[in-house]
Design a protein around this motif. Structure first.
Motif, PDB file in Angstrom:
ATOM      1  N   ILE A  80       0.827  -1.207   0.000  1.00  0.00           N
ATOM      2  CA  ILE A  80       0.000   0.000   0.000  1.00  0.00           C
ATOM      3  C   ILE A  80       0.862   1.258   0.000  1.00  0.00           C
ATOM      4  O   ILE A  80       0.558   2.243  -0.682  1.00  0.00           O
ATOM      5  N   SER A  81       1.959   1.244   0.753  1.00  0.00           N
ATOM      6  CA  SER A  81       2.789   2.440   0.880  1.00  0.00           C
ATOM      7  C   SER A  81       3.674   2.666  -0.334  1.00  0.00           C
ATOM      8  O   SER A  81       3.892   3.810  -0.757  1.00  0.00           O
ATOM      9  N   ILE A  82       4.193   1.585  -0.932  1.00  0.00           N
ATOM     10  CA  ILE A  82       5.134   1.734  -2.042  1.00  0.00           C
ATOM     11  C   ILE A  82       4.416   1.819  -3.387  1.00  0.00           C
ATOM     12  O   ILE A  82       4.864   2.512  -4.302  1.00  0.00           O
ATOM     13  N   TYR A  83       3.267   1.122  -3.505  1.00  0.00           N
ATOM     14  CA  TYR A  83       2.553   1.082  -4.791  1.00  0.00           C
ATOM     15  C   TYR A  83       1.111   1.571  -4.598  1.00  0.00           C
ATOM     16  O   TYR A  83       0.149   0.849  -4.873  1.00  0.00           O
ATOM     17  N   PRO A  84       0.906   2.811  -4.139  1.00  0.00           N
ATOM     18  CA  PRO A  84      -0.451   3.293  -3.856  1.00  0.00           C
ATOM     19  C   PRO A  84      -1.322   3.443  -5.089  1.00  0.00           C
ATOM     20  O   PRO A  84      -2.547   3.495  -4.966  1.00  0.00           O
ATOM     21  N   LYS A  85      -0.709   3.519  -6.284  1.00  0.00           N
ATOM     22  CA  LYS A  85      -1.479   3.710  -7.513  1.00  0.00           C
ATOM     23  C   LYS A  85      -1.729   2.402  -8.244  1.00  0.00           C
ATOM     24  O   LYS A  85      -2.349   2.391  -9.310  1.00  0.00           O
ATOM     25  N   SER A  86      -1.281   1.294  -7.692  1.00  0.00           N
ATOM     26  CA  SER A  86      -1.454   0.021  -8.370  1.00  0.00           C
ATOM     27  C   SER A  86      -2.931  -0.358  -8.439  1.00  0.00           C
ATOM     28  O   SER A  86      -3.709  -0.053  -7.530  1.00  0.00           O
ATOM     29  N   LYS A  87      -3.301  -1.032  -9.512  1.00  0.00           N
ATOM     30  CA  LYS A  87      -4.695  -1.453  -9.642  1.00  0.00           C
ATOM     31  C   LYS A  87      -5.034  -2.596  -8.702  1.00  0.00           C
ATOM     32  O   LYS A  87      -6.194  -2.982  -8.568  1.00  0.00           O
ATOM     33  N   TRP A  88      -4.013  -3.170  -8.061  1.00  0.00           N
ATOM     34  CA  TRP A  88      -4.234  -4.271  -7.117  1.00  0.00           C
ATOM     35  C   TRP A  88      -4.106  -3.812  -5.664  1.00  0.00           C
ATOM     36  O   TRP A  88      -4.055  -4.635  -4.761  1.00  0.00           O
TER      37      TRP A  88
END
Length: 580
Positions: A80-88
């Protein structure tokens, strides 16, 4: 990221040599995607290890599972913190909430899962998050919210793979809300609609407990019997056999219960009794070594419920001979005292037997309960032996004895006898008025005889003026819908003595906005609701026949005034404002 998907992306990258900048960007995206996938994969792997492949842990997680849940939380938060824009990222957020449920941190789980629909309004996982929020609410003991959330989930997703779990969790929440009949239906949905579910045994147990709570003893027994046949261990089978006996006893089928217990006893090895030298043959620490004693104790309890006290005492004494100075002996000794107190109303013998419990085990639930019951019985004995000038103590002894019958021994008929005796022995006194109010409460709440109760209260109103009992009777009648003429009410006489130094003092007037006392401006307290909510149930074993809400069972409780502390009349009106 899957290997096939990565290979296809790399082949596309090879065909794009003419556009090196685009290729470098694509490579960076692929690396980021793979890193994300690997991190989420680790979160999921630790979660699956902790839950053993189930959607969540249905029972308390052990230390190893707790560690895996924590690792799952750490990896999910990293995604959540590193990839907040991920679709997953919604998958990771849900995984975080699920792991908090597994780690038994329900309050934080509620916070995380409540935020899910706001953060991800278009996520296909919204309903799944709703289910886990319902589970978290139940863990947090917010049972009404849990039931509401799970019911909403079932309406939205009746065929979801989590549907049987939702029915089971909803049954658990309903049981906690004392809605046992609905809980039985909810558990039945799992059994009937999902016959291949791994939750069959859990749902069957939930339904059996719910049916037992609704006093549907025949159907509860059928479920307990089925559970015994499905049991994997001897200990499980033994426990379900005792629950089957509970159901038979609840249905007052005492002979059937005794037959079942005797048949089980015939398959157990009877321990050796102490030899003539006083040496004791040790009882095995294995539960099987104590099963004979547990069955014999249970036989005694069935005899006692069937009002066959001699047989009950003999069964308990047999346990004392076979298991001296053990927890079983402490329980048997306690039940001997209880049999004298409840079965025979022999309080003197009960006192002597309760005093012996500590000799078998100095610290146990039975030792504590024996001490509490002994204290109450000794108080009765002290009051009964009070001198001729101790009228208040004699009256108090009568009220205490009535409370023992009513709240501790669950014998409202004997309580009525004691209240009526007080009214007859002390006529035209405040004690008689208080006893008659207590009699009316028992008639209304224990025997469902409101007309008889009101008749007693009218006698108090008409024949006991200038007493607190008259005011309480008036309030009870008006709460039941009757109109009591003000002309009948005579306020108790209150003598106020002012010290010499205060004779010239002028009292200040109350503010105009002060609300009047009493039910018109205050709060009316229902007696039965007060009895249910006062304190917590005491630790230990509640014996058959002794109500779980018995106030006399509670440590530190001293029953001084029956009407004020037990019957809890509505708040009295302001004595200076009886006019309408």
């Amino acid at each position: 990221m899957s290997r096939a998907r990565a290979d296809r992306s790399l082949r596309a990258l090879g065909r794009s040599r003419a556009r090196p900048l685009v290729a470098l960007v694509l490579l960076a995206v692929l690396a980021s995607s793979c890193a994300y996938y690997n991190t989420f994969y680790l979160a999921r792997r630790h979660y699956d290890r902790a839950s053993q492949g189930q959607p969540y842990s249905l029972d308390k997680a052990d230390a190893t599972a707790q560690q895996n849940y924590q690792k799952s939380i750490d990896y999910a938060k990293k995604v959540i913190s590193i990839y907040p824009k991920s679709k997953w990222v919604d998958d990771a957020h849900l995984m975080w909430g699920r792991a908090l449920v597994g780690r038994e941190d329900p309050l934080l789980a509620v916070d995380v899962l409540q935020a899910f629909p706001t953060r991800f309004p278009d996520s296909p996982l919204r309903n799944e998050a709703m289910f886990y929020l319902g589970v978290a609410y139940r863990q947090a003991r917010k049972y009404a919210d849990s039931e509401r959330m799970l019911d909403t989930f079932l309406v939205a997703e009746p065929r979801h793979e989590l549907a049987p779990y939702a029915h089971l969790e909803r049954a658990r929440a309903l049981m906690a809300l004392d809605r046992s009949a609905e809980a039985a239906v909810a558990a039945g949905h799992v059994i009937e609609r999902f016959p291949e579910s791994r939750l069959q045994n859990l749902a069957l147990r939930a339904r059996a407990d719910a049916l037992f709570a609704t006093r549907d003893y025949p159907h509860a027994r059928i479920d307990f019997q089925a559970l015994g046949l499905r049991a994997n261990t001897d200990d499980e089978r033994f426990d379900y056999l005792l629950r089957e006996v509970d159901a038979l006893e609840g249905a007052r089928k005492y002979e059937e219960a005794l037959t079942l217990l005797r048949d089980a006893l015939a398959h157990e090895v009877r321990p050796a009794i102490a030899d003539t030298s006083g040496a004791i043959t040790p009882v095995s620490s294995n539960p099987a070594g104590a099963r004979y004693g547990r069955l014999q104790t249970r036989i005694g309890s069935v005899y006692l419920a069937a009002e066959r006290q001699p047989e009950a005492l003999e069964a308990y004494r047999d346990v004392l001979r076979l298991y001296p100075r053990t927890l079983l002996a402490a329980e048997a000794q306690y039940r001997i005292g209880y049999a004298h107190e409840v079965g025979a109303d022999d309080f003197e013998s009960a006192r002597a037997e309760y005093a012996l419990v500590r000799n078998h085990m100095s610290s146990s639930a039975f030792t504590e309960q024996a001490a509490l019951r002994l204290e109450n019985l000794e108080r009765i004995a002290r009051y009964r032996s009070a001198g001729g000038d101790s009228l208040d103590k004699k009256v108090e002894a009568g009220f205490l004895l009535a409370e023992v019958y009513l709240f501790q021994l669950d014998k409202p008929d004997r309580a009525l006898t004691e209240y009526r005796r007080i009214a007859l022995e002390y006529p035209n006194t405040p004690h008689a008025a208080k006893a008659m109010n207590a009699e009316a409460w028992v008639l209304r709440h224990k025997f469902d005889q409101p007309a008889a109760a009101d008749s007693v209260l009218w006698v108090v109103v008409r024949e006991h003026p200038r007493t607190e009992g008259q005011l309480s009777a008036r309030d009870y009648l008006e709460r039941a819908g009757h109109q009591v003429p003000d002309s009948l009410i005579k306020l108790p006489e209150v003598t106020v003595t002012l010290a010499a130094a205060d004779t010239g003092a002028v009292l200040s007037q109350p503010p105009d906005l002060v609300a009047p006392l009493g039910p018109r401006g205050g709060i009316t307290i229902e007696p039965d609701s007060l009895a249910r909510t006062r304190g917590q149930r005491p630790p230990g074993v509640i014996m058959p026949g002794a109500p779980a809400d018995s106030l006399l069972f509670r440590p530190g409780f001293t029953p001084i005034d029956t009407v004020r502390r037990i019957l809890a009349p509505p708040a009295p009106r302001d004595s200076g404002r009886i006019e309408r």
